[in-house]
Design a protein around this motif. Structure first.
Motif, short mmCIF file in Angstrom:
data_model
loop_
_atom_site.label_atom_id
_atom_site.label_comp_id
_atom_site.label_asym_id
_atom_site.label_seq_id
_atom_site.Cartn_x
_atom_site.Cartn_y
_atom_site.Cartn_z
N THR A 31 0.64 -1.26 -0.08
CA THR A 31 0.01 -0.02 0.04
C THR A 31 0.78 1.28 -0.11
OG1 THR A 31 0.12 -0.18 2.23
CG2 THR A 31 -1.84 -1.15 0.98
N GLU A 32 1.94 1.05 0.60
CA GLU A 32 2.90 2.29 0.77
C GLU A 32 3.44 2.82 -1.04
OE1 GLU A 32 3.40 -0.27 2.34
OE2 GLU A 32 2.87 0.52 4.39
N LYS A 33 3.44 1.90 -1.72
CA LYS A 33 3.71 2.20 -3.08
C LYS A 33 2.64 3.04 -3.81
CE LYS A 33 7.68 -1.10 -3.96
NZ LYS A 33 8.22 -1.99 -4.73
N ILE A 34 1.59 2.32 -3.46
CA ILE A 34 0.32 2.73 -4.03
C ILE A 34 -0.28 4.11 -3.55
CG2 ILE A 34 -2.45 2.61 -3.99
CD1 ILE A 34 -2.10 -0.57 -3.81
N ASP A 35 -0.09 4.32 -2.13
CA ASP A 35 -0.20 5.80 -1.80
C ASP A 35 0.95 6.99 -2.41
OD1 ASP A 35 -2.04 4.94 -0.22
OD2 ASP A 35 -0.68 4.54 1.52
N LYS A 36 2.04 6.42 -2.60
CA LYS A 36 3.20 7.12 -3.33
C LYS A 36 2.75 7.40 -4.89
CE LYS A 36 8.09 7.42 -4.21
NZ LYS A 36 8.11 7.44 -5.78
N LEU A 37 2.13 6.46 -5.47
CA LEU A 37 1.96 6.26 -6.80
C LEU A 37 0.68 7.45 -7.18
CD1 LEU A 37 2.52 5.73 -9.76
CD2 LEU A 37 0.99 3.64 -9.61
N THR A 38 -0.58 7.35 -6.23
CA THR A 38 -1.48 8.15 -6.29
C THR A 38 -1.19 9.69 -6.24
OG1 THR A 38 -2.24 7.37 -4.18
CG2 THR A 38 -3.21 6.21 -6.03
N ALA A 39 -0.45 9.80 -5.15
CA ALA A 39 -0.18 11.21 -4.65
C ALA A 39 0.72 11.66 -5.72
CB ALA A 39 0.80 11.11 -3.36
N GLU A 40 1.61 11.23 -6.54
CA GLU A 40 2.34 11.72 -7.64
C GLU A 40 1.17 12.04 -8.86
OE1 GLU A 40 5.00 8.85 -8.24
OE2 GLU A 40 6.64 9.41 -6.91
N ALA A 41 0.31 11.06 -9.21
CA ALA A 41 -0.89 11.35 -10.11
C ALA A 41 -1.59 12.59 -9.80
CB ALA A 41 -1.48 10.23 -10.14
N ASP A 42 -1.88 12.76 -8.61
CA ASP A 42 -2.78 13.86 -8.11
C ASP A 42 -1.65 15.15 -8.28
OD1 ASP A 42 -4.98 12.49 -7.52
OD2 ASP A 42 -4.60 12.24 -5.15
N SER A 43 -0.80 15.07 -7.87
CA SER A 43 0.29 16.26 -7.97
C SER A 43 0.23 16.73 -9.52
CB SER A 43 1.48 16.34 -7.45
OG SER A 43 2.49 17.23 -7.63
N LEU A 44 0.40 15.70 -10.44
CA LEU A 44 0.52 16.05 -11.78
C LEU A 44 -0.74 16.39 -12.36
CD1 LEU A 44 2.29 15.71 -14.51
CD2 LEU A 44 1.42 13.27 -14.43
N PHE A 45 -1.60 15.96 -12.28
CA PHE A 45 -3.05 16.30 -12.70
C PHE A 45 -2.99 17.77 -12.12
CE2 PHE A 45 -4.63 11.66 -12.29
CZ PHE A 45 -4.00 11.33 -13.49
N GLU A 46 -2.93 18.05 -11.07
CA GLU A 46 -3.28 19.39 -10.28
C GLU A 46 -2.49 20.38 -11.11
OE1 GLU A 46 -3.43 21.70 -6.30
OE2 GLU A 46 -2.81 19.73 -6.18
N SER A 47 -1.26 20.01 -11.66
CA SER A 47 -0.46 21.00 -12.06
C SER A 47 -0.68 21.30 -13.52
CB SER A 47 1.00 20.34 -12.28
OG SER A 47 1.01 19.45 -13.23
N VAL A 48 -1.71 20.76 -14.17
CA VAL A 48 -2.02 20.97 -15.48
C VAL A 48 -3.85 21.34 -15.49
CG1 VAL A 48 -0.28 20.09 -16.53
CG2 VAL A 48 -2.42 18.55 -15.86
N GLY A 49 -4.29 21.42 -14.17
CA GLY A 49 -5.46 21.86 -14.16
C GLY A 49 -6.81 20.30 -14.30
N LEU A 50 -6.05 19.21 -14.14
CA LEU A 50 -6.96 17.98 -14.13
C LEU A 50 -7.30 17.55 -12.70
CD1 LEU A 50 -5.10 15.75 -16.81
CD2 LEU A 50 -7.29 17.13 -17.16
N ARG A 51 -8.31 16.87 -12.72
CA ARG A 51 -8.48 16.22 -11.34
C ARG A 51 -9.11 15.03 -11.26
NH1 ARG A 51 -13.27 15.83 -7.96
NH2 ARG A 51 -14.45 16.70 -9.70
N CYS A 52 -8.52 14.08 -10.50
CA CYS A 52 -9.13 12.70 -10.46
C CYS A 52 -10.49 12.53 -9.43
CB CYS A 52 -8.06 11.65 -9.86
SG CYS A 52 -8.31 10.04 -9.69
N LYS A 53 -11.39 12.05 -9.66
CA LYS A 53 -12.57 11.85 -8.93
C LYS A 53 -12.15 11.20 -7.63
CE LYS A 53 -16.40 11.38 -11.04
NZ LYS A 53 -17.47 10.59 -11.59
N GLY A 54 -11.44 10.29 -7.53
CA GLY A 54 -11.26 9.69 -6.40
C GLY A 54 -10.57 8.37 -6.60
#
Length: 465
Positions: free
Chosen positions: A83-106
């Protein structure tokens, strides 16, 4: 959600009045995200994610892989070892999405309740057209509710009667004048991308062929006997609703992450099928075994079983190639199995010229598999055999514990043990029985063919091979 650039606000300007009352003031508004009905949202969203993946791959290859290889339309699904790797991957994805105006629903992950924004009932999440229980890590094929009304924009017309009752009720619920159109429509509504229900859907395909042969057009009515078969098919679909499968995963007591893929194919007069199982060595010396992909095809008319076996062997090799590519980066061993000695002898033949039909399929199999990875398996130990016998298929032919889902008994042991028990045999050890030689020769080109090299080339007895 994909946000619109400020300098492109003029592209999605709309006028509206509150409550659609023309006496109210007209308000000018801007739709600042991609929404259906304004633009080709699916294509634009997908293109945006692909561009984003190309941008991030150089600095974060794992995140680029998530966006490119683990996406189905607008769904992302992937797995990690903890789960640690999963949490790290999803956090990086959210950061990337936010940087270009995208948002993951959940995000939802195994062992936890689903995110509130991606679940309708608080327990399940729809992923790639299937239903996933994150807390139990179970999967379910969605079986639509049975009705014979109209659907408008994806919704059943109000007042349409939906089936809910016993088998006797099903007999009266299905229209007496059952058409080919209705049969194909109801069968096609069952979406099973992993082939979990292939033995049952393969049997239904046989009944669809009967409907086509009995009717002249889409609205032609089938016979009473065939209607009764479809009453049983519809009832079988009702019985399958809610059937859960354990998601294919590495067992907790796995010795290592070395993966073995076993693809098997089988053909009969009516149906041919192929299935791929994945397995890992466990601490107790046995192997886990679970189905990851399955497919079926109707048998061709006016052909031989041996040719059909070669055809499904090609399909199985294609599926094996798809799985190997899907699991790229893993340490993978594999086997391709068939219970047809004739088809396997065609594949291993290197000094005899095959006909065009046979040669094309043999070349395709050899493109995907090394010869030393191809084995003969006895019919009663062939996991794909269950889907080629429509008259014997029941609800127990699929689901947890079934041969289709978890393979035959020998598949929990080593390949060496199966060879010692004479269950499987390398293709190099096969010898064609004398009784099969005439059928084998049908795949060999025997006649002499003149070699015409260029225009004006003279054919003589010496130049005929």
């Amino acid at each position: 959600s994909i946000l619109l650039e400020n300098d492109q606000f003029n592209l999605q300007r709309v006028l509206m009045v509150e409550d659609l009352d023309m006496n109210n003031e007209v308000i000018e508004m801007i739709i600042v995200t991609l929404i259906f009905g304004i633009r080709a949202v699916s294509a634009l969203s997908e293109h945006a994610v692909i561009k984003l993946a190309s941008f991030i791959t150089q600095t974060n290859p794992r995140l680029g892989e998530l966006l490119m290889d683990s996406r189905f339309c607008d769904d992302l699904a992937d797995s990690e070892t903890n789960t640690e790797k999963i949490d790290k991957l999803t956090a990086e994805a959210d950061s990337l999405f936010e940087s270009v105006g995208l948002r993951c629903k959940g995000w939802s992950k195994t062992g936890s309740p689903p995110h509130k924004d991606v679940t309708a009932d608080g327990h399940t999440v729809n992923v790639a057209g299937m239903c996933w229980w994150p807390e139990t890590d179970g999967m379910m094929i969605i079986v639509p509710k049975l009705h014979f009304g109209k659907v408008v924009r994806g919704k059943i017309v109000v007042g349409t009667k939906v089936f809910d009752g016993s088998f006797a009720d099903m007999c009266s619920f299905v229209p007496l004048n059952l058409s080919r159109r209705v049969i194909v429509s109801k069968f096609s509504s069952l979406w099973d991308p992993l082939g979990k229900l292939t033995p049952i859907t393969a049997a239904m395909k046989v009944n669809i062929r009967e409907a086509v042969l009995q009717t002249a057009d889409w609205d032609g009515v089938v016979s009473a006997d065939l209607r009764q078969k479809w009453v049983q098919n519809f009832w079988r679909m009702e019985q399958l609703r809610g059937l859960q499968f354990t998601r294919a995963r590495i067992p907790e007591d796995a010795v290592n992450l070395d993966m073995q893929l076993i693809a098997s194919g089988d053909a009969a007069n009516l149906v041919k099928s192929a299935v791929v199982h994945v397995r890992f060595l466990r601490a107790n010396g046995e192997y886990s075994c679970q189905q990851v992909m399955g497919r079926s095809l109707l048998g061709k008319e006016d052909t031989s079983i041996a040719k059909e076996e070669l055809e499904i062997g090609t399909v199985a090799s294609n599926m094996l190639w798809v799985c190997r590519n899907a699991f790229k980066g893993w340490n993978i061993d594999y086997r391709l199995l068939s219970d047809s000695i004739i088809a396997l002898c065609w594949i291993s033949s290197e000094h005899k010229r095959l006909s065009l039909y046979h040669r094309n399929r043999v070349n395709q199999i050899k493109f995907h598999c090394e010869l030393d990875k191809i084995y003969f398996v006895r019919t009663d130990h062939n996991a794909s055999d269950v889907a080629t016998r429509p008259e014997k298929v029941t609800e127990l032919s699929v689901g947890p514990g079934s041969v289709w889902e978890n393979g035959t008994e020998w598949m929990t042991g080593s390949f060496e043990a199966a060879m010692e028990a004479d269950i499987i045999k390398p293709i190099s050890d096969l010898r064609l029985p004398e009784s099969d030689e005439s059928e084998f020769d049908k795949g060999i080109v025997m006649e002499k063919v003149p070699e015409i090299l260029v225009r004006g080339h003279v054919v003589s007895d010496e130049r005929v091979s």
